[in-house]
Design an enzyme around this catalytic site. Structure first.
Site, PDB file in Angstrom:
ATOM      1  CG  MET A 552      -2.933 -10.833 -16.006  1.00 28.16           C
ATOM      2  SD  MET A 552      -1.678  -9.674 -15.447  1.00 28.16           S
ATOM      3  CE  MET A 552      -0.292 -10.245 -16.414  1.00 28.16           C
ATOM      4  CG  LEU A 671     -13.049   1.885 -10.830  1.00 27.47           C
ATOM      5  CD1 LEU A 671     -12.889   3.333 -10.433  1.00 27.47           C
ATOM      6  CD2 LEU A 671     -13.022   1.727 -12.338  1.00 27.47           C
ATOM      7  CG  ASP A 672      -7.850  -4.917 -10.536  1.00 28.78           C
ATOM      8  OD1 ASP A 672      -8.122  -5.651  -9.575  1.00 28.78           O
ATOM      9  OD2 ASP A 672      -6.764  -4.951 -11.147  1.00 28.78           O
ATOM     10  NE  ARG A 675      -1.112   0.179  -2.927  1.00 32.07           N
ATOM     11  CZ  ARG A 675      -0.299  -0.838  -2.644  1.00 32.07           C
ATOM     12  NH1 ARG A 675      -0.797  -2.010  -2.318  1.00 32.07           N
ATOM     13  NH2 ARG A 675       1.010  -0.688  -2.702  1.00 32.07           N
ATOM     14  CD  GLU A 697      -8.073  -4.807  -5.547  1.00 28.50           C
ATOM     15  OE1 GLU A 697      -7.811  -5.914  -5.071  1.00 28.50           O
ATOM     16  OE2 GLU A 697      -7.687  -4.435  -6.687  1.00 28.50           O
ATOM     17  CD1 TRP A 699      -5.241  -4.844   0.827  1.00 22.40           C
ATOM     18  CD2 TRP A 699      -5.936  -6.277  -0.727  1.00 22.40           C
ATOM     19  NE1 TRP A 699      -5.135  -6.101   1.355  1.00 22.40           N
ATOM     20  CE2 TRP A 699      -5.553  -7.008   0.425  1.00 22.40           C
ATOM     21  CE3 TRP A 699      -6.397  -6.988  -1.837  1.00 22.40           C
ATOM     22  CZ2 TRP A 699      -5.618  -8.390   0.485  1.00 22.40           C
ATOM     23  CZ3 TRP A 699      -6.465  -8.356  -1.771  1.00 22.40           C
ATOM     24  CH2 TRP A 699      -6.082  -9.052  -0.620  1.00 22.40           C
ATOM     25  CB  SER A 701       0.302  -3.884   4.661  1.00 21.43           C
ATOM     26  OG  SER A 701       0.673  -4.827   3.687  1.00 21.43           O
ATOM     27  CD1 TRP A 767     -12.938   8.566  11.160  1.00 18.76           C
ATOM     28  CD2 TRP A 767     -11.142   8.576   9.822  1.00 18.76           C
ATOM     29  NE1 TRP A 767     -11.829   8.674  11.958  1.00 18.76           N
ATOM     30  CE2 TRP A 767     -10.714   8.692  11.169  1.00 18.76           C
ATOM     31  CE3 TRP A 767     -10.207   8.555   8.815  1.00 18.76           C
ATOM     32  CZ2 TRP A 767      -9.365   8.788  11.512  1.00 18.76           C
ATOM     33  CZ3 TRP A 767      -8.859   8.646   9.153  1.00 18.76           C
ATOM     34  CH2 TRP A 767      -8.447   8.766  10.490  1.00 18.76           C
ATOM     35  CG  ASP A 780      -7.848 -10.807  -5.284  1.00 22.27           C
ATOM     36  OD1 ASP A 780      -7.411 -11.615  -6.126  1.00 22.27           O
ATOM     37  OD2 ASP A 780      -8.131  -9.638  -5.557  1.00 22.27           O
ATOM     38  CD  GLN A 785      -6.195 -15.381  -6.150  1.00 26.19           C
ATOM     39  OE1 GLN A 785      -5.011 -15.244  -6.434  1.00 26.19           O
ATOM     40  NE2 GLN A 785      -7.052 -14.391  -6.203  1.00 26.19           N
TER      41      GLN A 785
END
Length: 893
Positions: A552, A671-672, A675, A697, A699, A701, A767, A780, A785
């Protein structure tokens, strides 16, 4: 007789695919089947299917009663095609289990049979009396039927079922296991395997268990007449009854520890039994569908005719396309009889059965101005037939389709010409819009909101165009990249992608910040990490942060964090460079915590060197009242999401990344939460900061059906591939697909999952391996966690997979400094010694229920799982390099 259903464990050989979700809101009560077809073009004569459909040059058709009452007219055939379909059919049979007395009271036979034809194998083992915790061991040699194969040294036996007799006119398959009651075997456990499809069949989701002694721990999978057990003579029988009555009391006595003159298994009385368990097997049946289109010049209508030999009620789920974007739309009424509107997005028409009941058909009257007729066939709530995962697309044009070879060249040139005119028109329109915005007159007459609206529409159109482009071109593959191109580690392939030989260490966990001196602690371990074979270390976020872990961020230029001071960070990076390890900084670019509140009491005003206002915050984050543009990705709701479309934001972030490179010495980036913003912005940051290596990252489902992971995860890995493509391939991405598949494969003994339908690794690594950063755990998913913890005790199998396969493997800090360290070191040594790199070639040798095996670059062979595999000796001789619990790795000598 038992009526318990037998469950199919593994996937069917039939691949399930997904139709367009916004058009086909199909029933979710059971997973649907999606089937492929192969084209069989007509040549102006009869259909090649099992039924006839005449399609002459001038075909006369009559529209269905509810669509058109026009008189019969001559029509020109503009399309005619027969498609071969494969329909799934469930074949029911039974598994039989018999326990019969042999020559005398001590010799018995267990017979397991199956009424369905096929290549059946009994995968079985035994549980010995007093062997606590082990349900599967190999039986003594005298129990093994002819043709049995040992699985691993001490794991199980596989015995083939032989065709023994006929059952009601059909073939029956059976295997016999002889045993003596004087042995020390408590139970026989087995599952039935279909060698043809790779499917496994269990009892109530567990292994079948046939107890040979009193077996009190019934998990719902015990078969056989239990009344024959528990009959014990004398005092032992009284003790047994007492213990059974006291079951559930606080202090339980283990009857196996009670003294008796004879072992319990010698005193038990077996009784024969016979049970049947239902089994359902999926097979494919050949069918076909023929579609023809004729044009009626006099009525200005297209007459489309569908005929199929599919049994039962066949529903056509259909729509029309009015332009080339293939978007489903509803045509003008009237519609054929037996047609219903489905959610205002499609129509459903029941085909009419023809006389004799061998096939069904339907007619559709459509306007000439339409581009295409699109459809899928629905047999029931669970079975859909389509075109290789996509809708059937039937063009409604006047160009002939029957003579494709003759017109192919002309068609290609015409398409190219019309495409050029079409795209030139779009480009000119966009240029006019931009020129209009830039003009002085426009600036005076148009408000800023209107100009921003135009630009947002342009960006939206560009995104849609890119999505269509990606769906129309083949998936990127690197099979053609030769080894010679990447064997020199010093060669830089591209900005952000490294040399291809990297092995990454995540140099922290979720608790690392608590000591306040993590940089100094890691400083002392730099040499050790280098000696283990790591070439890259990923460090935690360095900035001042509202959360102590660093995710953060607040003042990006304040590098005094809970992990240590800026000087300690510089010293640590320098130390890693001295031992030959490159360093990745964890850059959180998606969001930033504000320093001040705005006039409404909302935290969206930033301080420090980058003193942005609320224009830097996206407008569609409901929590932070941003005045920027809408987000180009998903929102992270815990902090203000930064609007990367703002030029001043990108300029400031590029300067910050370049400052980190120069001031701290970072070699690249992790890189966090990528998305949250468009990958094209990442390309901008990579181009500016020129990192040695970068990984995002991305990520989300994986795909599940009723709680079970789907075998086909192409949609999931395609989303990651799309993000990498958006960066122009200048950054890799964590291979979340591979991690998720490893979870199910290892945790549930479903190693067949590790091969996709083309026999390749099923994750991103299958791929685009050079951009796949593989991992099994991170701060994570693991650590304290534990959001998505890897199956316990299977970690080294996971590392045996990623450290021998292409991609760039990442090892979690907690695993490095644990009992796994020695095994990890050996695996990394094998990778380094054999020059396995991010583009290495994988040949999958086995992907079965209990074993996965592969050969990489013809240099390294590996297997994971309890099942058996040994590489065959041929031109190459293999020597065992390292092994551990349920994994082995060999090197070619």
């Amino acid at each position: 007789m038992s009526t318990v259903a037998t469950e199919l464990l593994l996937h069917y050989s039939l691949r399930r695919r997904t139709l367009v979700p916004d058009i086909h809101a199909y029933s979710r009560r059971a997973p649907p089947f999606y089937l492929n077809y192969t084209k069989r073009p007509l040549s102006g004569g009869p259909s090649l299917s099992s039924f006839e459909l005449k399609a002459p040059e001038a075909l006369t058709l009559r529209a269905s009663a509810s669509t058109d009452t026009a008189a019969v007219v001559e029509s020109d055939v503009v399309f005619s095609e027969t498609f071969s379909l494969k329909r799934p059919v469930k074949v029911e049979g039974k598994i039989t289990i018999r326990l019969v007395n042999g020559k005398d009271e001590e010799n018995w036979q267990l017979l397991v049979g199956c009424s369905l034809p096929g290549k059946w194998v009994l995968h079985w083992g035994v549980k010995y009396i007093g062997d606590v915790g082990s349900e599967w061991d190999q039986p003594p040699p005298e129990m093994r039927p002819p043709g049995s194969i040992a699985i691993k040294v001490d794991y199980a036996i596989e015995s083939p079922l032989e065709k023994s007799s006929t059952l009601e006119g059909e073939s029956f398959y059976e295997v016999k296991i002889d045993f003596n009651t004087n042995n020390s075997i408590a139970a026989i456990n087995f599952v039935l395997k279909d060698e043809d499809s790779g499917s496994w069949y269990q009892h109530r989701g567990r292994d079948f268990k046939v107890p040979l002694t009193e077996y009190r721990h019934d998990d719902g999978n015990v078969v056989g007449a239990k009344k024959g057990f528990g009959i014990w003579p004398g005092a032992f029988g009284q003790l047994s009854n007492m213990l059974l009555k006291s079951e559930g009391a606080e202090n339980k006595t283990d009857f196996t520890t009670c003294e008796s003159k004879d072992p319990p298994h010698q005193n038990s009385r077996l009784e024969g039994f016979y049970e049947e368990h239902p089994i359902v097997r999926e097979t494919l049946v050949d069918n076909s569908v023929t579609v023809s289109v004729t044009q009626c010049p006099e009525t200005a209508k297209n007459l489309l005719y569908i005929e199929t030999d599919l049994p039962g009620d066949v529903i056509v789920h259909w729509g029309v396309c009015k332009d080339k974007d293939r978007k489903w739309e509803l045509p003008e009424q009237p519609y054929p009889s037996e047609t219903k509107v489905f959610k205002n997005k499609a129509l459903r028409t029941l085909l009419q059965r023809k006389e004799g009941g061998t096939c069904s058909s339907g007619s559709f009257t459509l306007d000439v101005g339409l581009t295409a007729f699109v459809f899928a066939l629905k047999l029931n709530e669970n079975t859909w037939l389509n075109n290789m995962g996509k809708d059937f697309y039937i063009p409604l044009s006047s160009s002939r389709v029957l003579n494709k070879e003759h017109s192919q060249s002309h068609s290609a040139n015409k398409t190219k010409e019309s495409s050029t005119v079409y795209t030139d028109g779009i480009i000119n329109e966009i240029r006019n819009l931009v020129s209009d915005i830039a003009s002085e007159k426009s600036r005076k007459t148009k408000i800023k909101e209107a100009q921003e609206s135009i630009l947002q529409e342009i960006e939206k159109l560009a995104a849609e165009a890119y999505s269509i482009f990606r769906s129309a071109i083949p998936t990127f593959t690197e099979e053609g990249v030769s080894e010679a191109e990447v064997l020199t580690p010093s060669v830089k392939i591209a900005s952000g992608t490294g040399s291809g030989f990297e092995v990454v260490c995540q140099g922290f966990n979720w608790e690392s910040h608590k000591s306040g001196r993590w940089y100094m602690e890691l400083h002392q371990k730099a040499a050790e990490l280098s000696s283990l074979g790591f070439t890259v270390v990923w460090l935690p976020p360095p900035t001042e942060s509202v959360s102590p872990e660093g995710y953060m961020p607040k003042d990006l230029y304040n590098l005094n964090s809970r992990y240590g001071s800026i000087d300690e960070l510089k010293s640590l990076v320098k130390r890693f460079h001295e031992v030959g390890i490159n360093v990745l900084g964890d850059a959180v670019l998606n969001h930033r915590c504000a320093h001040y509140k705005n006039q409404n009491g909302i935290w969206n005003i930033f301080g420090g060197r980058l003193n942005w206002d609320d224009c830097a915050v996206v407008a569609d984050d409901p929590h932070f009242q941003g005045r920027g543009n809408k987000s180009s990705g998903d929102n992270f709701h815990a902090a203000p999401n930064i609007d990367h479309s703002q030029e001043f934001v990108r300029k400031d972030l590029k300067e910050w990344l370049c400052w980190l490179r120069q001031e701290i010495g970072y070699d690249g980036w992790r890189l966090d939460f990528v998305r949250g913003f468009w990958g094209g912005y990442v390309k901008d940051y990579i181009d500016a900061s020129e990192p040695y290596f970068a990984v995002g990252e991305y990520w989300d489902s994986l795909n599940y059906t009723y709680g079970d992971m789907d075998h086909n995860q192409d949609a999931h890995r395609q989303r990651i591939i799309d993000w990498i493509n958006a960066t122009n391939g200048c950054a890799g991405a964590f291979d979340v697909t591979t991690k998720g598949i490893l979870h199910s494969a290892l945790g549930r003994y479903e190693y067949w999952r590790l091969s996709d339908e083309k026999g390749k690794p099923p994750g991103v690594v299958g791929w685009w391996p050079s951009r796949a950063v593989t991992f099994i755990e991170n701060h994570d998913t693991g650590s304290t966690q534990g959001h998505w913890r890897f199956p316990g005790g299977k970690e080294m199998q996971g590392y045996a997979y990623i450290l021998t396969h292409p991609g760039t493997p990442t090892v979690f800090y907690d695993h490095i400094f644990s009992d796994y360290q020695s095994e990890l070191s050996k695996l990394i040594s094998v990778r380094t010694r054999n020059k396995i790199h991010c583009r290495s070639i994988v040949k999958v040798m086995k992907a079965e229920r209990d074993v996965y095996a592969a050969i990489i670059d013809e240099k390294v062979a590996m297997k994971i799982g309890p099942g058996y595999y040994e590489p065959q000796t041929g031109p190459q001789k293999w020597s065992l390099a390292t092994e551990g619990k349920d994994y082995k790795v060999w090197e070619a000598s």
